[in-house]
Design a protein around this motif. Structure first.
Motif, PDB file in Angstrom:
ATOM      1  N   PRO A  52       0.437  -1.303   0.445  1.00 40.01           N
ATOM      2  CA  PRO A  52      -0.043  -0.128   0.117  1.00 40.01           C
ATOM      3  C   PRO A  52       1.392   1.280  -0.253  1.00 40.01           C
ATOM      4  O   PRO A  52       0.054   2.235  -0.717  1.00 40.01           O
ATOM      5  CB  PRO A  52      -0.888   0.488   1.130  1.00 40.01           C
ATOM      6  CG  PRO A  52      -0.102  -1.284   2.328  1.00 40.01           C
ATOM      7  CD  PRO A  52       0.605  -2.122   1.154  1.00 40.01           C
ATOM      8  N   ARG A  53       2.194   1.506   0.363  1.00 36.32           N
ATOM      9  CA  ARG A  53       2.912   2.546   0.713  1.00 36.32           C
ATOM     10  C   ARG A  53       3.138   2.658  -0.825  1.00 36.32           C
ATOM     11  O   ARG A  53       3.389   3.630  -1.265  1.00 36.32           O
ATOM     12  CB  ARG A  53       4.222   2.085   1.935  1.00 36.32           C
ATOM     13  CG  ARG A  53       3.334   2.220   3.331  1.00 36.32           C
ATOM     14  CD  ARG A  53       4.437   1.748   3.478  1.00 36.32           C
ATOM     15  NE  ARG A  53       5.060  -0.055   3.728  1.00 36.32           N
ATOM     16  CZ  ARG A  53       4.743  -1.052   3.865  1.00 36.32           C
ATOM     17  NH1 ARG A  53       3.713  -0.821   4.779  1.00 36.32           N
ATOM     18  NH2 ARG A  53       5.014  -2.006   3.348  1.00 36.32           N
ATOM     19  N   SER A  54       3.567   1.888  -1.345  1.00 39.64           N
ATOM     20  CA  SER A  54       4.660   1.811  -2.920  1.00 39.64           C
ATOM     21  C   SER A  54       3.090   2.059  -4.200  1.00 39.64           C
ATOM     22  O   SER A  54       3.182   3.052  -4.909  1.00 39.64           O
ATOM     23  CB  SER A  54       4.415   0.578  -3.989  1.00 39.64           C
ATOM     24  OG  SER A  54       6.374   0.047  -2.846  1.00 39.64           O
ATOM     25  N   ALA A  55       1.928   1.651  -3.470  1.00 44.15           N
ATOM     26  CA  ALA A  55       0.791   2.114  -4.161  1.00 44.15           C
ATOM     27  C   ALA A  55      -0.203   3.899  -4.644  1.00 44.15           C
ATOM     28  O   ALA A  55      -0.070   3.984  -4.630  1.00 44.15           O
ATOM     29  CB  ALA A  55      -0.137   1.176  -3.834  1.00 44.15           C
ATOM     30  N   GLU A  56       0.308   4.176  -2.610  1.00 47.11           N
ATOM     31  CA  GLU A  56       0.565   5.782  -2.930  1.00 47.11           C
ATOM     32  C   GLU A  56       1.872   6.468  -3.523  1.00 47.11           C
ATOM     33  O   GLU A  56       0.926   7.880  -4.241  1.00 47.11           O
ATOM     34  CB  GLU A  56       0.887   6.272  -1.352  1.00 47.11           C
ATOM     35  CG  GLU A  56      -0.690   5.430  -0.903  1.00 47.11           C
ATOM     36  CD  GLU A  56       0.099   6.039   1.135  1.00 47.11           C
ATOM     37  OE1 GLU A  56       1.137   6.239   1.528  1.00 47.11           O
ATOM     38  OE2 GLU A  56      -1.132   6.131   2.460  1.00 47.11           O
ATOM     39  N   ILE A  57       2.737   6.020  -4.184  1.00 45.81           N
ATOM     40  CA  ILE A  57       3.980   6.596  -4.725  1.00 45.81           C
ATOM     41  C   ILE A  57       3.387   6.827  -6.361  1.00 45.81           C
ATOM     42  O   ILE A  57       3.021   7.713  -7.125  1.00 45.81           O
ATOM     43  CB  ILE A  57       5.198   6.509  -4.598  1.00 45.81           C
ATOM     44  CG1 ILE A  57       5.503   6.300  -3.486  1.00 45.81           C
ATOM     45  CG2 ILE A  57       6.166   6.814  -5.484  1.00 45.81           C
ATOM     46  CD1 ILE A  57       6.819   5.505  -2.882  1.00 45.81           C
ATOM     47  N   ALA A  59       0.361   6.474  -7.463  1.00 44.94           N
ATOM     48  CA  ALA A  59      -0.440   7.125  -7.438  1.00 44.94           C
ATOM     49  C   ALA A  59      -0.986   8.191  -8.055  1.00 44.94           C
ATOM     50  O   ALA A  59      -1.076   8.980  -8.129  1.00 44.94           O
ATOM     51  CB  ALA A  59      -2.065   6.618  -6.290  1.00 44.94           C
ATOM     52  N   ALA A  60       0.093   8.768  -7.343  1.00 44.08           N
ATOM     53  CA  ALA A  60       0.305  10.083  -7.399  1.00 44.08           C
ATOM     54  C   ALA A  60       0.997  10.207  -9.003  1.00 44.08           C
ATOM     55  O   ALA A  60       0.878  10.911  -9.121  1.00 44.08           O
ATOM     56  CB  ALA A  60       1.607  10.707  -6.587  1.00 44.08           C
ATOM     57  N   LYS A  63      -1.158  10.078 -12.392  1.00 40.85           N
ATOM     58  CA  LYS A  63      -2.379  10.630 -12.201  1.00 40.85           C
ATOM     59  C   LYS A  63      -2.128  11.346 -13.037  1.00 40.85           C
ATOM     60  O   LYS A  63      -1.769  12.309 -13.873  1.00 40.85           O
ATOM     61  CB  LYS A  63      -1.580  12.429 -11.159  1.00 40.85           C
ATOM     62  CG  LYS A  63      -3.527  12.745 -11.067  1.00 40.85           C
ATOM     63  CD  LYS A  63      -3.152  14.393  -9.535  1.00 40.85           C
ATOM     64  CE  LYS A  63      -4.720  14.756  -9.837  1.00 40.85           C
ATOM     65  NZ  LYS A  63      -3.989  15.549  -8.689  1.00 40.85           N
TER      66      LYS A  63
END
Length: 351
Positions: A52-57, A59-60, A63
């Motif tokens: 989930p931490r990599s997923a946040e990166i 996602a940014a 965009k």
């Protein structure tokens, strides 16, 4: 029992060596918690594991930009306004207002940086917009043809989502993920003289893997034989050699990393070779491999004499696309946002 100093020293050195050998593996470990999604039937190990931490990166980084506002047509086609629009070879059938909107968007997608060589000036001589003297204009024209071809001829891969210049460029003149023929490092002597095209960590094929570092030259081209699993039992099996198998696995590793997925995103772990038991995504991926090879041959290679030396690889070939060029770490570029829907003129087939 009392250990001698030499024994303790040897043990300490051995421990240090073990730690050093484990560092590459440790760099690949990911701490919990992790997210898990079941993709197939229970018991076949078809799961997508996500950090989930990599997923946040990601996602940014993925965009999608806000499309330019739609415009009302002027009622005049570019090809019919020869006074204001000259040497328009690809987009002449557009309304002038639609044409100008697209040109403005391309500036944002490819050359938004500040300076004298930005915006329109990245491709055009602003004193003579019709001139082809700047090589990037010739390249951009060919890339528009490529984009239109991908959106109209390769729907089996891009489907209705399609692509625009931004899908690959992401606001940069040169996409972040491209490749060229890799000659490899300078050869050593003795037993290390021949690497056989492997054992060299790199970004194109995931590091820390003893795999060929250039599977693209032979496999991302029309007619390449990627399948290596034998369809008959040994002896006399019809599978690939060890060398071709390693190249196929290197390409699969690239696809897994480029799309941010596991092998089981496409394959059924019960029987990897079976198309009938694979997920539909495997068919989509097959069309993607076919598309990349044909696009590289038809559109990128045709620009070999146009690009300057600093925009080519070390062997003099042009920079080309692979899976990561569009996907950039996610299984759907820009998470499936349809940029092409906002620019339907980029889905009209080339004449």
């Amino acid at each position: 029992m009392k250990l001698s100093a030499s024994t303790l020293t040897a043990a300490l050195l051995g421990a240090v060596v073990i730690v050093l050998l484990m560092i590459p593996m440790m760099l690949q470990w990911e701490r919990p918690p992790m997210d898990s999604e079941q993709l197939g039937y229970r018991g076949v190990g078809m799961e997508q594991i996500t950090n989930p931490r990599s997923a946040e990166i990601l996602a940014a980084l993925n965009k999608a930009p806000v499309p330019d506002d739609p415009v009302e047509n002027d009622g005049v086609l570019v090809k019919n306004d020869s006074e204001n629009y000259k040497n328009v070879q690809v987009l002449g059938d557009l309304d002038t207002a639609q044409f100008n909107r697209l040109m403005n968007s391309i500036t944002t997608w490819v050359a938004p940086q500040e300076g004298d060589n930005a915006g329109c000036a990245y491709c055009h001589n602003v004193e003579n917009m019709a001139s082809d003297e700047i090589y990037t204009k010739v390249v951009a024209r060919r890339m528009l043809q490529m984009t239109k071809a991908i959106n109209s001829e390769y729907k089996s891969h891009v489907q209705a989502t399609g692509v625009t210049c931004y899908t690959c460029h992401r606001g940069q003149p040169v996409p972040a993920n491209v490749w060229s023929i890799n000659p490899g490092p300078k050869q050593a002597s003795g037993m290390a003289a021949s690497r056989d095209g492997q054992n060299q960590g790199g970004m194109k094929v995931p590091a820390y893997a003893s795999l060929p570092y250039d599977p693209f030259t032979t496999l991302l081209k029309p007619g390449a034989n990627i399948r290596v699993i034998a369809s008959t039992a040994l002896p006399g099996g019809t599978g690939g050699s060890i060398q071709s198998t390693e190249k196929t696995y290197a390409l699969m590793m690239h696809m897994s990393t480029g799309l941010g997925v596991n092998c089981t995103f496409c394959h059924n772990s019960r029987i990897f070779s079976s198309w009938e038991q694979s997920r539909p995504q495997r068919v989509t991926a097959w069309h993607g491999i076919k598309m990349a090879g044909e696009v590289n041959q038809t559109y990128m290679d045709s620009l070999t004499d146009v690009f300057p030396a600093n925009r080519k690889g070390p062997m003099g070939d042009v920079l080309k696309i692979n899976c990561a060029t569009c996907h950039q770490g996610v299984n759907k570029p820009l998470y499936g946002f349809s940029m092409a829907k906002e620019y339907p003129e980029l889905s009209v087939p080339n004449p």
